[in-house]
Design an enzyme around this catalytic site. Structure first.
Site, PDB file in Angstrom:
ATOM      1  N   SER A   1     101.462  38.430  44.240  1.00 51.09           N
ATOM      2  CA  SER A   1     101.123  39.054  42.956  1.00 51.09           C
ATOM      3  C   SER A   1     102.418  39.491  42.284  1.00 51.09           C
ATOM      4  CB  SER A   1     100.251  40.287  43.236  1.00 51.09           C
ATOM      5  OG  SER A   1     100.133  41.121  42.104  1.00 51.09           O
TER       6      SER A   1
ATOM      7  N   TYR B   1      97.842  47.909  48.070  1.00 49.44           N
ATOM      8  CA  TYR B   1      97.942  46.557  47.492  1.00 49.44           C
ATOM      9  C   TYR B   1      99.403  46.140  47.334  1.00 49.44           C
ATOM     10  CZ  TYR B   1      96.744  42.708  44.267  1.00 49.44           C
ATOM     11  OH  TYR B   1      96.597  41.471  43.664  1.00 49.44           O
TER      12      TYR B   1
HETATM   13  N1  LIG Z   1      93.139  38.387  39.354  1.00 54.11           N
HETATM   14  C1  LIG Z   1      94.359  38.850  39.254  1.00 54.11           C
HETATM   15  O1  LIG Z   1      94.729  39.430  38.223  1.00 54.11           O
HETATM   16  C2  LIG Z   1      95.338  38.675  40.380  1.00 54.11           C
HETATM   17  C3  LIG Z   1      96.686  38.897  40.113  1.00 54.11           C
HETATM   18  C4  LIG Z   1      97.609  38.758  41.137  1.00 54.11           C
HETATM   19  C5  LIG Z   1      97.199  38.390  42.395  1.00 54.11           C
HETATM   20  N2  LIG Z   1      95.896  38.179  42.641  1.00 54.11           N
HETATM   21  C6  LIG Z   1      95.511  37.811  44.002  1.00 54.11           C
HETATM   22  O2  LIG Z   1      94.875  36.551  44.008  1.00 54.11           O
HETATM   23  C7  LIG Z   1      93.915  36.498  45.059  1.00 54.11           C
HETATM   24  C8  LIG Z   1      92.576  36.056  44.507  1.00 54.11           C
HETATM   25  O3  LIG Z   1      92.165  36.996  43.526  1.00 54.11           O
HETATM   26  P1  LIG Z   1      90.973  36.760  42.500  1.00 54.11           P
HETATM   27  O4  LIG Z   1      91.418  37.338  41.234  1.00 54.11           O
HETATM   28  O5  LIG Z   1      90.486  35.367  42.572  1.00 54.11           O
HETATM   29  O6  LIG Z   1      89.893  37.768  43.118  1.00 54.11           O
HETATM   30  P2  LIG Z   1      88.315  37.615  43.333  1.00 54.11           P
HETATM   31  O7  LIG Z   1      87.815  38.992  43.573  1.00 54.11           O
HETATM   32  O8  LIG Z   1      87.698  36.797  42.274  1.00 54.11           O
HETATM   33  O9  LIG Z   1      88.268  36.770  44.696  1.00 54.11           O
HETATM   34  C9  LIG Z   1      88.738  37.278  45.906  1.00 54.11           C
HETATM   35  C10 LIG Z   1      87.874  36.737  47.024  1.00 54.11           C
HETATM   36  O10 LIG Z   1      88.352  37.303  48.260  1.00 54.11           O
HETATM   37  C11 LIG Z   1      87.227  37.579  49.047  1.00 54.11           C
HETATM   38  N3  LIG Z   1      87.462  38.629  50.018  1.00 54.11           N
HETATM   39  C12 LIG Z   1      87.692  39.950  49.777  1.00 54.11           C
HETATM   40  N4  LIG Z   1      87.727  40.627  50.934  1.00 54.11           N
HETATM   41  C13 LIG Z   1      87.544  39.728  51.927  1.00 54.11           C
HETATM   42  C14 LIG Z   1      87.452  39.814  53.328  1.00 54.11           C
HETATM   43  N5  LIG Z   1      87.513  40.981  53.964  1.00 54.11           N
HETATM   44  N6  LIG Z   1      87.262  38.686  54.049  1.00 54.11           N
HETATM   45  C15 LIG Z   1      87.138  37.497  53.421  1.00 54.11           C
HETATM   46  N7  LIG Z   1      87.162  37.340  52.070  1.00 54.11           N
HETATM   47  C16 LIG Z   1      87.364  38.459  51.345  1.00 54.11           C
HETATM   48  C17 LIG Z   1      86.163  38.055  48.054  1.00 54.11           C
HETATM   49  O11 LIG Z   1      84.860  37.972  48.594  1.00 54.11           O
HETATM   50  C18 LIG Z   1      86.411  37.134  46.879  1.00 54.11           C
HETATM   51  O12 LIG Z   1      85.574  35.988  46.895  1.00 54.11           O
HETATM   52  C19 LIG Z   1      93.909  37.878  45.697  1.00 54.11           C
HETATM   53  O13 LIG Z   1      94.713  37.883  46.849  1.00 54.11           O
HETATM   54  C20 LIG Z   1      94.498  38.761  44.626  1.00 54.11           C
HETATM   55  O14 LIG Z   1      95.121  39.894  45.154  1.00 54.11           O
HETATM   56  C21 LIG Z   1      94.943  38.299  41.660  1.00 54.11           C
END
Ligand SMILES: NC(=O)c1ccc[n+]([C@@H]2O[C@H](COP(=O)([O-])OP(=O)(O)OC[C@H]3O[C@@H](n4cnc5c(N)ncnc54)[C@H](O)[C@@H]3O)[C@@H](O)[C@H]2O)c1
Length: 257
Positions: free
Chosen positions: A139, A152
């Site tokens: 991130s 985080y």
């Molecule tokens: N969306 C953003 O703005 C953003 C920015 C930077 C980084 N990220 C990172 O990208 C990745 C994906 O994010 P996203 O935006 O698609 O989020 P999202 O919430 O749409 O998807 C995340 C997925 O992870 C799964 N998950 C959570 N806890 C879990 C667990 N204990 N075991 C198994 N699965 C689990 C959830 O069920 C979900 O389907 C994450 O690591 C997030 O930190 C997201």
């Protein structure tokens, strides 16, 4: 010479495959010919697996033993994992003095310890095949910090450290390891934290979007999941074979200042 962009014959394991980025990466990889294995703690992952003609393993990465089992099952059922995408993640917003210990440890387990475990278990097969790609979803918060996100930010900084260390260890075996560092993106994870950030910071929800999420950015919009999927496809391709140990921002300029 043109380099291979197809992922035909490759098996990709995507954690958190039921979420915003996971779904986009699964679709992009499947379109490129990969066989996709989705894992998620939620049933939404099953829907994505069906959408891309892949398979689904229900597993909660907050548990170390479950994570080990997941690795064994994915490797046994598919005969190995060529591309690992450590993508599962979640957010918890709280001042450090109010942050519940268990929640802090859980976030670090899911976003740092589980990626380590998955890496550890897929690497022997990658070494045997002399080819592998490990892509860690870090991130902007793996590069810089924001208040109220101590777990985080710590996990995502740690994931960049894991990326660099394993890149150094695995380079000679044809395995690359890279981190993608997205800015605020248009997924359920971002939408879900607007109310929490408003409450913790004592500002309105529209101010969270305009001032916290978009103001530091050069381009005033959220990043779309298909942009992340394009980068994940490139990093898995032959064209990216010399890119390893990198933490690549895709953040609309958020970390440029
Ligand atoms: N969306 C953003 O703005 C953003 C920015 C930077 C980084 N990220 C990172 O990208 C990745 C994906 O994010 P996203 O935006 O698609 O989020 P999202 O919430 O749409 O998807 C995340 C997925 O992870 C799964 N998950 C959570 N806890 C879990 C667990 N204990 N075991 C198994 N699965 C689990 C959830 O069920 C979900 O389907 C994450 O690591 C997030 O930190 C997201």
């Amino acid at each position: 010479m043109s380099l291979e962009t197809s992922l035909g014959g490759k098996v990709a394991l995507i954690t958190g495959g039921g979420g915003g980025f996971g779904r986009a990466i699964a679709n992009t990889y499947a379109d490129a010919g990969a066989r996709v294995v989705i894992t998620d703690a939620r049933e939404s992952g099953r829907e994505v697996a069906e959408e891309v003609g892949g398979s689904f393993i229900l597993a909660d990465l907050s548990d170390m033993e479950t994570t080990r089992e997941l690795c064994r099952e994915a490797i046994e059922s598919e005969g190995g994992v060529d591309i690992l995408v450590n993508n599962a993640g979640l957010q918890h917003i709280a001042p450090v003095e109010e942050f519940p210990d268990d929640d802090w440890a859980r976030l670090v387990q899911i976003m740092l310890v589980a990626p380590f475990q998955l890496t550890k278990y897929v690497v022997p097969g990658m070494k045997e095949r002399a080819w592998g790609r490990i892509i860690n979803l870090s991130s902007i918060h793996g590069l810089v910090a924001s208040p109220f996100k101590s777990a985080y930010v710590s996990a995502k900084h740690g994931l960049v450290g894991l990326t660099r260390t394993t890149a150094l260890e695995l380079g000679e075996f044809g395995i690359t390891v890279n981190a993608i560092c997205p800015g605020y993106s248009n997924t359920p994870l971002t939408r879900g934290q607007v109310a929490d950030q408003a409450r913790t910071r004592g500002i309105s929800e529209s101010d969270v979007i305009e001032k916290v999420m978009l103001e530091p950015a050069a381009i005033k919009r959220l990043v779309e999941p298909d942009e992340i999927a394009s980068l994940a496809l490139y990093l898995a391709s032959e064209g990216a074979r010399s890119i390893t140990g990198a933490a690549i921002s895709i953040d609309a300029g958020w970390t440029a200042r």
